[in-house]
Design a protein around this motif. Structure first.
Motif, PDB file in Angstrom:
ATOM      1  N   CYS A 179      64.138 189.809  56.954  1.00  0.00           N
ATOM      2  CA  CYS A 179      63.044 190.071  56.018  1.00  0.00           C
ATOM      3  C   CYS A 179      61.882 190.712  56.747  1.00  0.00           C
ATOM      4  O   CYS A 179      61.518 190.284  57.842  1.00  0.00           O
ATOM      5  CB  CYS A 179      62.603 188.754  55.376  1.00  0.00           C
ATOM      6  SG  CYS A 179      61.340 189.019  54.126  1.00  0.00           S
ATOM      7  N   PHE A 182      56.995 189.281  55.971  1.00  0.00           N
ATOM      8  CA  PHE A 182      56.008 188.521  56.747  1.00  0.00           C
ATOM      9  C   PHE A 182      55.021 187.736  55.899  1.00  0.00           C
ATOM     10  O   PHE A 182      53.803 187.855  56.070  1.00  0.00           O
ATOM     11  CB  PHE A 182      55.271 189.435  57.737  1.00  0.00           C
ATOM     12  CG  PHE A 182      56.135 189.867  58.892  1.00  0.00           C
ATOM     13  CD1 PHE A 182      56.321 189.043  59.989  1.00  0.00           C
ATOM     14  CD2 PHE A 182      56.807 191.090  58.843  1.00  0.00           C
ATOM     15  CE1 PHE A 182      57.157 189.433  61.045  1.00  0.00           C
ATOM     16  CE2 PHE A 182      57.637 191.478  59.893  1.00  0.00           C
ATOM     17  CZ  PHE A 182      57.814 190.651  60.993  1.00  0.00           C
ATOM     18  N   PHE A 185      53.430 182.083  55.927  1.00  0.00           N
ATOM     19  CA  PHE A 185      53.928 180.719  56.172  1.00  0.00           C
ATOM     20  C   PHE A 185      55.350 180.705  56.710  1.00  0.00           C
ATOM     21  O   PHE A 185      55.861 179.662  57.086  1.00  0.00           O
ATOM     22  CB  PHE A 185      53.895 179.912  54.862  1.00  0.00           C
ATOM     23  CG  PHE A 185      54.585 180.601  53.697  1.00  0.00           C
ATOM     24  CD1 PHE A 185      55.959 180.554  53.565  1.00  0.00           C
ATOM     25  CD2 PHE A 185      53.843 181.327  52.772  1.00  0.00           C
ATOM     26  CE1 PHE A 185      56.600 181.211  52.519  1.00  0.00           C
ATOM     27  CE2 PHE A 185      54.472 181.988  51.721  1.00  0.00           C
ATOM     28  CZ  PHE A 185      55.851 181.929  51.602  1.00  0.00           C
ATOM     29  N   CYS A 186      56.036 181.845  56.746  1.00  0.00           N
ATOM     30  CA  CYS A 186      57.500 181.842  56.803  1.00  0.00           C
ATOM     31  C   CYS A 186      58.068 182.258  58.162  1.00  0.00           C
ATOM     32  O   CYS A 186      57.624 183.242  58.761  1.00  0.00           O
ATOM     33  CB  CYS A 186      58.020 182.769  55.711  1.00  0.00           C
ATOM     34  SG  CYS A 186      59.817 182.765  55.593  1.00  0.00           S
ATOM     35  N   VAL A 188      61.263 183.163  58.590  1.00  0.00           N
ATOM     36  CA  VAL A 188      62.471 184.001  58.455  1.00  0.00           C
ATOM     37  C   VAL A 188      62.385 185.340  59.206  1.00  0.00           C
ATOM     38  O   VAL A 188      63.337 185.712  59.898  1.00  0.00           O
ATOM     39  CB  VAL A 188      62.844 184.200  56.967  1.00  0.00           C
ATOM     40  CG1 VAL A 188      63.859 185.314  56.784  1.00  0.00           C
ATOM     41  CG2 VAL A 188      63.397 182.887  56.403  1.00  0.00           C
ATOM     42  N   PRO A 189      61.267 186.072  59.116  1.00  0.00           N
ATOM     43  CA  PRO A 189      61.245 187.346  59.851  1.00  0.00           C
ATOM     44  C   PRO A 189      61.442 187.161  61.365  1.00  0.00           C
ATOM     45  O   PRO A 189      61.910 188.076  62.045  1.00  0.00           O
ATOM     46  CB  PRO A 189      59.852 187.904  59.547  1.00  0.00           C
ATOM     47  CG  PRO A 189      59.487 187.278  58.231  1.00  0.00           C
ATOM     48  CD  PRO A 189      60.062 185.888  58.299  1.00  0.00           C
ATOM     49  N   GLN A 223      68.024 187.160  52.391  1.00  0.00           N
ATOM     50  CA  GLN A 223      66.707 186.519  52.402  1.00  0.00           C
ATOM     51  C   GLN A 223      65.769 187.266  51.469  1.00  0.00           C
ATOM     52  O   GLN A 223      64.876 186.698  50.875  1.00  0.00           O
ATOM     53  CB  GLN A 223      66.121 186.516  53.818  1.00  0.00           C
ATOM     54  CG  GLN A 223      66.437 185.263  54.582  1.00  0.00           C
ATOM     55  CD  GLN A 223      67.684 185.418  55.410  1.00  0.00           C
ATOM     56  OE1 GLN A 223      68.075 186.543  55.735  1.00  0.00           O
ATOM     57  NE2 GLN A 223      68.298 184.323  55.752  1.00  0.00           N
ATOM     58  N   HIS A 262      62.300 189.020  45.950  1.00  0.00           N
ATOM     59  CA  HIS A 262      60.838 189.075  46.082  1.00  0.00           C
ATOM     60  C   HIS A 262      60.291 189.868  44.891  1.00  0.00           C
ATOM     61  O   HIS A 262      60.842 190.921  44.556  1.00  0.00           O
ATOM     62  CB  HIS A 262      60.457 189.758  47.398  1.00  0.00           C
ATOM     63  CG  HIS A 262      59.003 189.615  47.739  1.00  0.00           C
ATOM     64  ND1 HIS A 262      58.012 190.266  47.038  1.00  0.00           N
ATOM     65  CD2 HIS A 262      58.381 188.876  48.684  1.00  0.00           C
ATOM     66  CE1 HIS A 262      56.822 189.935  47.559  1.00  0.00           C
ATOM     67  NE2 HIS A 262      57.033 189.083  48.552  1.00  0.00           N
ATOM     68  N   GLN A 289      55.459 181.202  44.708  1.00  0.00           N
ATOM     69  CA  GLN A 289      54.808 180.459  45.805  1.00  0.00           C
ATOM     70  C   GLN A 289      53.470 179.814  45.465  1.00  0.00           C
ATOM     71  O   GLN A 289      53.225 178.685  45.856  1.00  0.00           O
ATOM     72  CB  GLN A 289      54.641 181.319  47.082  1.00  0.00           C
ATOM     73  CG  GLN A 289      55.879 182.083  47.528  1.00  0.00           C
ATOM     74  CD  GLN A 289      57.064 181.213  47.967  1.00  0.00           C
ATOM     75  OE1 GLN A 289      56.984 179.995  47.925  1.00  0.00           O
ATOM     76  NE2 GLN A 289      58.158 181.834  48.356  1.00  0.00           N
ATOM     77  N   ARG A 301      51.486 187.738  50.101  1.00  0.00           N
ATOM     78  CA  ARG A 301      52.564 187.962  49.132  1.00  0.00           C
ATOM     79  C   ARG A 301      52.484 189.352  48.491  1.00  0.00           C
ATOM     80  O   ARG A 301      53.442 189.824  47.881  1.00  0.00           O
ATOM     81  CB  ARG A 301      52.512 186.880  48.035  1.00  0.00           C
ATOM     82  CG  ARG A 301      52.890 185.510  48.529  1.00  0.00           C
ATOM     83  CD  ARG A 301      54.353 185.406  48.865  1.00  0.00           C
ATOM     84  NE  ARG A 301      55.196 185.528  47.670  1.00  0.00           N
ATOM     85  CZ  ARG A 301      56.528 185.527  47.718  1.00  0.00           C
ATOM     86  NH1 ARG A 301      57.159 185.464  48.864  1.00  0.00           N
ATOM     87  NH2 ARG A 301      57.231 185.645  46.611  1.00  0.00           N
TER      88      ARG A 301
HETATM   89 FE1  SF4 Z   1      60.563 187.018  53.584  1.00  0.00          FE
HETATM   90 FE2  SF4 Z   1      60.830 185.177  51.639  1.00  0.00          FE
HETATM   91 FE3  SF4 Z   1      60.003 184.429  54.091  1.00  0.00          FE
HETATM   92 FE4  SF4 Z   1      58.372 185.868  52.508  1.00  0.00          FE
HETATM   93  S1  SF4 Z   1      59.156 183.773  52.097  1.00  0.00           S
HETATM   94  S2  SF4 Z   1      58.789 186.252  54.717  1.00  0.00           S
HETATM   95  S3  SF4 Z   1      59.828 187.199  51.440  1.00  0.00           S
HETATM   96  S4  SF4 Z   1      62.018 185.310  53.567  1.00  0.00           S
END
Ligand code: SF4
Ligand code: 5AD
Length: 462
Positions: A179, A182, A185-186, A188-189, A223, A262, A289, A301
């Motif tokens: 992803c 960015f 809070f996340c 994943v990236p 993701q 998203h 969110q 977001r």
């Molecule tokens: Fe990516 Fe979803 Fe994490 Fe936002 S919440 S950075 S869209 S994986």
């Protein structure tokens, strides 16, 4: 006669057949981890491993981990404590146990894992699963505490062996990973890296193999799945809607779903696909969110609450019966009581079929973790409880509207009670009905008689 011609296998010969190696895999977190665990199991099957559900039998134990919230990450360390005991007991009877931590905790914590839990033999990030057999061979060769968390150039999907027989009627298919959004809070990236989309041809081939083996429903995973932009048959980038149309052409594939999306990538062609493509199920998971624009901006977001509501209005105009679900975080840094009320108001206005709500959890290395105004735990807890009451009431209301209606249910497996099967409605609800086990894998009309907290039940239409 068969018995006369069959080769006679004596006890001695039977003993000489080596016992298969056993692998125990525990999966935490999201559906993509479920998919990844299946693919690791396939890579290991090619090496002679069979799966076991008993850690005490395992020559290899893999924890496929999740780092999205603190609780998920901490569970791994308590499991490692238990595996340490298993490893010691097995060692006493001369058996080796290799312990691997895979997934997003592996990617995020790397070396830290072997420092904190020296029992771990291998730390393996999600982009390196195709290297598992080679890394296990290195461990057997005497190397210890291997940490493999680089993002390699090879396409791991190409390097993994073709998929074996799936066990289910419904299967996951990872089409996109990583992803670039960015959200502050996340993790994943950082754990899954930049967005990568698999080419259409490879996905159609994998989906065909699944369907040939009895799969009727495929859920496309990513993701940021609606950011999909894989190479199409013409060499050009294809959108998720384009991919869905290619997959829908597969005979025998009956249902297509996708998750997680998203709002910013909810393009018009994807919205239109919900109006046009019969195989695309009327269900959409679309996280918002938070309901306050100030919080949404701090989360990065890049959409407002009004834009989100406008978007779901357009989606419902295209597919009026669509069931929407969402993810919500409470207690993001700086969230005031009024901000939280805006979240509750949005939930009430959007009329979700379902929602997943979480207390904000500061993740190391993310921008939000060092923001001012971290919300105290008791405040987060109280807000979560209030929000969940609103969500649950909405869920009950949504399910209640189906009593007396008839829904096409794809039966997946035996239910908890004798003679019962359980399946899914188009809107992803679990549906129980008394049914012949031969109906597993079939789509059957069921008249809904009652709606419980988490599922519907009904009778098959005669
Ligand atoms: Fe990516 Fe979803 Fe994490 Fe936002 S919440 S950075 S869209 S994986
Ligand atoms: N704290 C709480 N919830 C989080 N999520 C992601 N990161 C965090 C975090 N740091 C939630 C988001 C996301 C879902 C998969 O998990 O709502 O959509």
């Amino acid at each position: 006669m068969l018995a006369d011609t069959a080769p006679q296998v004596g006890p001695a010969e039977r003993d000489s057949v080596p016992a298969p190696k056993r692998v125990f895999i525990k999966t935490f977190g999201c559906q993509m981890n479920v998919y990844d665990s299946e693919r690791m199991s396939e890579a290991l099957a090619a090496e002679g491993y069979v799966e076991t559900s008993e850690p005490a039998e395992a020559d290899l134990a893999i924890l496929n981990t999740c780092h999205i919230r603190e609780k998920a990450a901490e569970k791994v360390y308590s499991d490692l404590g238990r595996l340490r005991d298993v490893k010691r007991e097995r060692a006493e009877s001369g058996k080796e146990t290799l312990i691997t931590v895979a997934g997003c905790v592996a990617q995020a914590e790397g070396e830290e894992i072997v420092r904190r839990a020296p029992v771990v033999d291998l730390v393996l990030g999600p982009q390196s699963y195709h290297r598992l057999p080679e890394l296990l061979a290195r461990l057997r060769g005497g190397e210890t505490a291997l940490v493999e968390t680089v993002f390699p150039d090879e396409d791991k999907f190409q390097a993994l062996p073709a998929r074996r027989a799936p066990k289910a009627v419904s299967a996951f298919l990872t089409v996109q990973e990583g992803c670039d959004k960015f959200c502050t809070f996340c993790v994943v990236p950082y754990t899954r890296g930049m967005e990568y989309s698999r080419p259409v041809a490879a996905l159609v081939a994998e989906a065909r193999r699944l369907v040939d083996r009895g799969v009727a429903e495929i859920t496309l995973l990513g993701q940021n799945v609606n950011g999909y932009h894989g190479e199409g048959p013409d060499g050009e980038a294809t959108t998720l809607a384009g991919l869905i149309h290619h997959l829908a052409a597969i005979d025998g594939l009956q249902r297509i779903r996708y998750t997680t999306s998203h709002p910013r990538d909810m393009s018009d062609d994807l919205i239109q696909a919900h109006a046009q493509e019969e195989k695309l199920m009327p269900y959409l998971h679309l996280p918002f969110q938070a309901g306050a624009d100030r919080v949404l901006a701090a989360m990065n977001r890049k959409h407002t609450a009004a834009e989100y509501l406008d978007l779901i209005g357009r989606i419902r105009a295209a597919r009026p019966d669509i069931a929407l679900s969402t993810d919500i975080i409470v207690g993001f840094p700086g969230e005031t009581e009024a901000d939280f009320e805006a979240t509750v108001a949005l939930v009430q206005e959007a009329n979700f079929a379902h929602a997943f709500s979480f207390k904000y959890s500061a993740r190391p290395g993310t921008p939000a973790s060092t923001m001012d105004g971290q919300v105290p735990e008791p405040v987060k807890r109280a807000r979560l409880a209030r929000l969940q009451a609103v969500i649950d009431a909405g869920y009950q209301r949504f399910n209640g509207t189906f009593v007396g209606r008839t829904l096409p249910v794809l039966f997946e497996k035996a239910g908890r009670h004798e003679g019962q099967l359980v399946g899914r409605s188009p809107y992803l609800q679990l549906v129980h009905a008394e049914a012949d086990p031969a109906l597993v894998g079939e789509i059957v009309d069921v008249e809904i008689r009652s709606a419980g907290a988490n599922s519907l039940s009904g009778v098959i239409c005669g």
